[in-house]
Design a protein around this motif. Sequence first.
Motif, PDB file in Angstrom:
ATOM      1  N   ILE A   1       0.850  -1.298   0.032  1.00 16.31           N
ATOM      2  CA  ILE A   1       0.013  -0.006   0.136  1.00 16.31           C
ATOM      3  C   ILE A   1       0.941   1.111   0.019  1.00 16.31           C
ATOM      4  O   ILE A   1       1.864   0.976   0.833  1.00 16.31           O
ATOM      5  CB  ILE A   1      -0.902   0.068   1.427  1.00 16.31           C
TER       6      ILE A   1
ATOM      7  N   GLN B   1       1.193   5.162   0.787  1.00 18.96           N
ATOM      8  CA  GLN B   1       0.359   6.370   1.392  1.00 18.96           C
ATOM      9  C   GLN B   1       1.268   7.604   1.447  1.00 18.96           C
ATOM     10  O   GLN B   1       2.456   7.437   1.858  1.00 18.96           O
ATOM     11  CB  GLN B   1       0.146   5.967   2.871  1.00 18.96           C
TER      12      GLN B   1
ATOM     13  N   MET C   1      -2.453   0.763  -4.320  1.00 19.07           N
ATOM     14  CA  MET C   1      -1.837  -0.670  -3.886  1.00 19.07           C
ATOM     15  C   MET C   1      -1.183  -1.369  -5.089  1.00 19.07           C
ATOM     16  O   MET C   1      -2.009  -1.281  -6.251  1.00 19.07           O
ATOM     17  CB  MET C   1      -2.895  -1.536  -3.124  1.00 19.07           C
TER      18      MET C   1
ATOM     19  N   THR D   1       1.823  -8.172   4.155  1.00 13.96           N
ATOM     20  CA  THR D   1       1.332  -6.871   3.578  1.00 13.96           C
ATOM     21  C   THR D   1       2.635  -5.725   3.965  1.00 13.96           C
ATOM     22  O   THR D   1       2.949  -5.663   5.225  1.00 13.96           O
ATOM     23  CB  THR D   1       0.041  -6.401   3.917  1.00 13.96           C
TER      24      THR D   1
ATOM     25  N   LEU E   1       3.437  -1.346   3.975  1.00 18.43           N
ATOM     26  CA  LEU E   1       3.000  -0.118   3.785  1.00 18.43           C
ATOM     27  C   LEU E   1       3.971   0.855   3.746  1.00 18.43           C
ATOM     28  O   LEU E   1       4.752   1.073   4.188  1.00 18.43           O
ATOM     29  CB  LEU E   1       2.119   0.261   5.384  1.00 18.43           C
TER      30      LEU E   1
ATOM     31  N   CYS F   1      -5.733   6.449  -6.604  1.00 17.86           N
ATOM     32  CA  CYS F   1      -6.443   5.475  -7.493  1.00 17.86           C
ATOM     33  C   CYS F   1      -7.835   4.994  -7.030  1.00 17.86           C
ATOM     34  O   CYS F   1      -8.615   4.462  -7.573  1.00 17.86           O
ATOM     35  CB  CYS F   1      -5.592   4.020  -7.490  1.00 17.86           C
ATOM     36  N   PHE F   2      -8.037   5.385  -5.490  1.00 17.37           N
ATOM     37  CA  PHE F   2      -9.321   4.983  -4.945  1.00 17.37           C
ATOM     38  C   PHE F   2     -10.318   5.982  -4.946  1.00 17.37           C
ATOM     39  O   PHE F   2     -10.534   6.912  -4.170  1.00 17.37           O
ATOM     40  CB  PHE F   2      -9.018   4.482  -3.757  1.00 17.37           C
ATOM     41  N   TYR F   3     -10.952   6.432  -6.281  1.00 17.94           N
ATOM     42  CA  TYR F   3     -11.895   7.672  -6.573  1.00 17.94           C
ATOM     43  C   TYR F   3     -13.232   7.084  -6.952  1.00 17.94           C
ATOM     44  O   TYR F   3     -13.858   7.950  -7.289  1.00 17.94           O
ATOM     45  CB  TYR F   3     -11.204   8.342  -7.665  1.00 17.94           C
ATOM     46  N   ARG F   4     -13.588   5.727  -6.905  1.00 14.39           N
ATOM     47  CA  ARG F   4     -14.906   5.376  -7.125  1.00 14.39           C
ATOM     48  C   ARG F   4     -15.674   4.767  -5.819  1.00 14.39           C
ATOM     49  O   ARG F   4     -15.083   4.140  -5.073  1.00 14.39           O
ATOM     50  CB  ARG F   4     -14.775   4.225  -8.152  1.00 14.39           C
ATOM     51  N   ALA F   5     -16.941   5.286  -5.609  1.00 17.75           N
ATOM     52  CA  ALA F   5     -17.748   4.735  -4.522  1.00 17.75           C
ATOM     53  C   ALA F   5     -19.175   5.032  -4.902  1.00 17.75           C
ATOM     54  O   ALA F   5     -19.500   5.740  -5.909  1.00 17.75           O
ATOM     55  CB  ALA F   5     -17.183   5.805  -3.356  1.00 17.75           C
TER      56      ALA F   5
ATOM     57  N   PRO G   1      -8.232  -7.730  -2.228  1.00 17.08           N
ATOM     58  CA  PRO G   1      -7.668  -7.096  -1.017  1.00 17.08           C
ATOM     59  C   PRO G   1      -8.662  -5.732  -0.663  1.00 17.08           C
ATOM     60  O   PRO G   1      -9.070  -5.175  -1.394  1.00 17.08           O
ATOM     61  CB  PRO G   1      -6.232  -6.999  -1.458  1.00 17.08           C
TER      62      PRO G   1
ATOM     63  N   ILE H   1      -8.160  -2.572   1.986  1.00 18.56           N
ATOM     64  CA  ILE H   1      -7.309  -1.691   2.949  1.00 18.56           C
ATOM     65  C   ILE H   1      -8.354  -1.282   3.995  1.00 18.56           C
ATOM     66  O   ILE H   1      -9.295  -0.531   3.286  1.00 18.56           O
ATOM     67  CB  ILE H   1      -6.425  -0.725   2.217  1.00 18.56           C
TER      68      ILE H   1
ATOM     69  N   GLN I   1      -8.943   2.038   6.583  1.00 16.32           N
ATOM     70  CA  GLN I   1      -8.280   3.066   7.046  1.00 16.32           C
ATOM     71  C   GLN I   1      -9.236   3.921   7.845  1.00 16.32           C
ATOM     72  O   GLN I   1     -10.244   4.016   7.540  1.00 16.32           O
ATOM     73  CB  GLN I   1      -7.997   4.207   5.603  1.00 16.32           C
TER      74      GLN I   1
ATOM     75  N   VAL J   1      -3.722   4.058   8.195  1.00 10.59           N
ATOM     76  CA  VAL J   1      -4.024   2.842   7.740  1.00 10.59           C
ATOM     77  C   VAL J   1      -3.785   1.508   9.060  1.00 10.59           C
ATOM     78  O   VAL J   1      -2.665   1.438   9.440  1.00 10.59           O
ATOM     79  CB  VAL J   1      -3.024   2.299   6.640  1.00 10.59           C
TER      80      VAL J   1
ATOM     81  N   MET K   1      -4.883  -4.475   6.312  1.00  6.64           N
ATOM     82  CA  MET K   1      -5.100  -5.090   4.774  1.00  6.64           C
ATOM     83  C   MET K   1      -5.656  -6.600   5.181  1.00  6.64           C
ATOM     84  O   MET K   1      -5.238  -7.222   5.856  1.00  6.64           O
ATOM     85  CB  MET K   1      -4.332  -5.004   4.118  1.00  6.64           C
TER      86      MET K   1
ATOM     87  N   ASP L   1     -17.417   4.509   4.343  1.00  8.49           N
ATOM     88  CA  ASP L   1     -17.240   4.646   2.816  1.00  8.49           C
ATOM     89  C   ASP L   1     -16.337   3.600   2.348  1.00  8.49           C
ATOM     90  O   ASP L   1     -15.387   3.277   2.853  1.00  8.49           O
ATOM     91  CB  ASP L   1     -16.787   6.216   2.459  1.00  8.49           C
ATOM     92  N   LEU L   2     -16.829   3.018   1.159  1.00  7.63           N
ATOM     93  CA  LEU L   2     -16.011   1.942   0.405  1.00  7.63           C
ATOM     94  C   LEU L   2     -15.687   2.790  -0.880  1.00  7.63           C
ATOM     95  O   LEU L   2     -16.624   2.922  -1.787  1.00  7.63           O
ATOM     96  CB  LEU L   2     -17.048   0.680   0.408  1.00  7.63           C
ATOM     97  N   ARG L   3     -14.464   2.579  -1.016  1.00  4.22           N
ATOM     98  CA  ARG L   3     -13.790   2.912  -2.386  1.00  4.22           C
ATOM     99  C   ARG L   3     -13.444   1.894  -3.248  1.00  4.22           C
ATOM    100  O   ARG L   3     -12.670   1.079  -2.477  1.00  4.22           O
ATOM    101  CB  ARG L   3     -12.452   4.104  -2.047  1.00  4.22           C
ATOM    102  N   LEU L   4     -13.312   2.049  -4.463  1.00  2.72           N
ATOM    103  CA  LEU L   4     -12.930   1.046  -5.612  1.00  2.72           C
ATOM    104  C   LEU L   4     -11.821   1.849  -6.348  1.00  2.72           C
ATOM    105  O   LEU L   4     -11.876   2.789  -6.538  1.00  2.72           O
ATOM    106  CB  LEU L   4     -14.188   0.483  -6.193  1.00  2.72           C
ATOM    107  N   ASP L   5     -10.848   0.963  -6.396  1.00  2.00           N
ATOM    108  CA  ASP L   5      -9.580   1.599  -7.224  1.00  2.00           C
ATOM    109  C   ASP L   5     -10.015   1.573  -8.860  1.00  2.00           C
ATOM    110  O   ASP L   5     -10.783   1.147  -9.232  1.00  2.00           O
ATOM    111  CB  ASP L   5      -8.077   1.106  -6.918  1.00  2.00           C
TER     112      ASP L   5
ATOM    113  N   ASP M   1      -9.519  -3.695  -8.727  1.00  2.00           N
ATOM    114  CA  ASP M   1      -9.123  -5.114  -7.894  1.00  2.00           C
ATOM    115  C   ASP M   1      -8.557  -4.841  -6.666  1.00  2.00           C
ATOM    116  O   ASP M   1      -7.890  -5.655  -6.124  1.00  2.00           O
ATOM    117  CB  ASP M   1      -8.012  -5.618  -8.909  1.00  2.00           C
ATOM    118  N   THR M   2      -8.910  -3.579  -6.072  1.00  2.00           N
ATOM    119  CA  THR M   2      -8.395  -3.239  -4.706  1.00  2.00           C
ATOM    120  C   THR M   2      -9.669  -2.459  -4.097  1.00  2.00           C
ATOM    121  O   THR M   2     -10.023  -1.486  -4.943  1.00  2.00           O
ATOM    122  CB  THR M   2      -7.112  -2.532  -4.346  1.00  2.00           C
ATOM    123  N   LEU M   3      -9.814  -2.680  -2.743  1.00  2.00           N
ATOM    124  CA  LEU M   3     -10.955  -1.842  -2.091  1.00  2.00           C
ATOM    125  C   LEU M   3     -10.120  -0.971  -0.881  1.00  2.00           C
ATOM    126  O   LEU M   3      -9.120  -1.403  -0.268  1.00  2.00           O
ATOM    127  CB  LEU M   3     -11.978  -2.846  -1.441  1.00  2.00           C
ATOM    128  N   LEU M   4     -10.662   0.168  -0.731  1.00  2.00           N
ATOM    129  CA  LEU M   4     -10.307   0.983   0.486  1.00  2.00           C
ATOM    130  C   LEU M   4     -11.505   1.257   1.286  1.00  2.00           C
ATOM    131  O   LEU M   4     -12.515   1.862   0.726  1.00  2.00           O
ATOM    132  CB  LEU M   4      -9.398   2.330  -0.005  1.00  2.00           C
TER     133      LEU M   4
END
Lengths: 144, 144
Positions: free
Chosen positions: A36, A38, A48, A99, A101, A118-122, B34, B36, B38, B45, B48, B90-94, B98-101
Amino acid sequence: MPSTPTAITAEAPDPIARSRLIEAVRFDSHGLVPCIAQQHDTGEVLMMAWMNRAALAETLATGRVTYWSRSREALWRKGDTSGQVQHLVDLRLDCDGDTLLALVDQTGVACHTGRRSCFYRALRAGELAELTQPDADPEQLYGR
Amino acid sequence: MPSTPTAITAEAPDPIARSRLIEAVRFDSHGLVPCIAQQHDTGEVLMMAWMNRAALAETLATGRVTYWSRSREALWRKGDTSGQVQHLVDLRLDCDGDTLLALVDQTGVACHTGRRSCFYRALRAGELAELTQPDADPEQLYGR
């Protein structure tokens, strides 16, 4: 005291120290470990990606974050094409060693879409929404 | 504007919205992705871990973060044993799905060692050091 996103910059590790960290990593059956990234001062989770032993060794030796590209099956020195490099501030290993960091100083944007993270979708209003717009033009980052 | 660690709490998604997010996830060949975790307000963080489709669906439906335990091969509703639950903010998708935040509100500590964050090991003075001490006694969290 919990670790905070504001890292204390660690000294550049010597080869013996580097090998101590590398030996503590439990790489998966493909020889990879998720890492990851950060931003060290803002706490923003940027991306990631995966490292193999060589990528981790190079990251520690050079202070430039280097991943293993699973799609290209090659070392991926972040920013070599785009100029959007990640300077390593500190590398943390988790409790069970599977893992990483990386606290980094990200030049420009981390995402290949030109976004900082990269985490801009929700989900917003029932739809999968884009929370941020690109800060940089991907064509300028990667085009030629 | 880049996404920041301070999240705006999203509405509880309805079943159709949940399925929109789930369908956008690219689970790996083991059916896992995977995730993460936060802390939503501090940016720390915490850990994971992995989700399968059922864990992700339960996380979105209940607002309690639920993982898939690869060692126990079972759903792992974080905090069921220890009380150290993670409430989803909140759940973010990259970018490539293929990775969640997961931006969470962590009760107590996230790490099974009793530390707030799992990422407490790093090189210091040439040795792999522990940067934080446990805030909680693992025996009290898990013992009986």
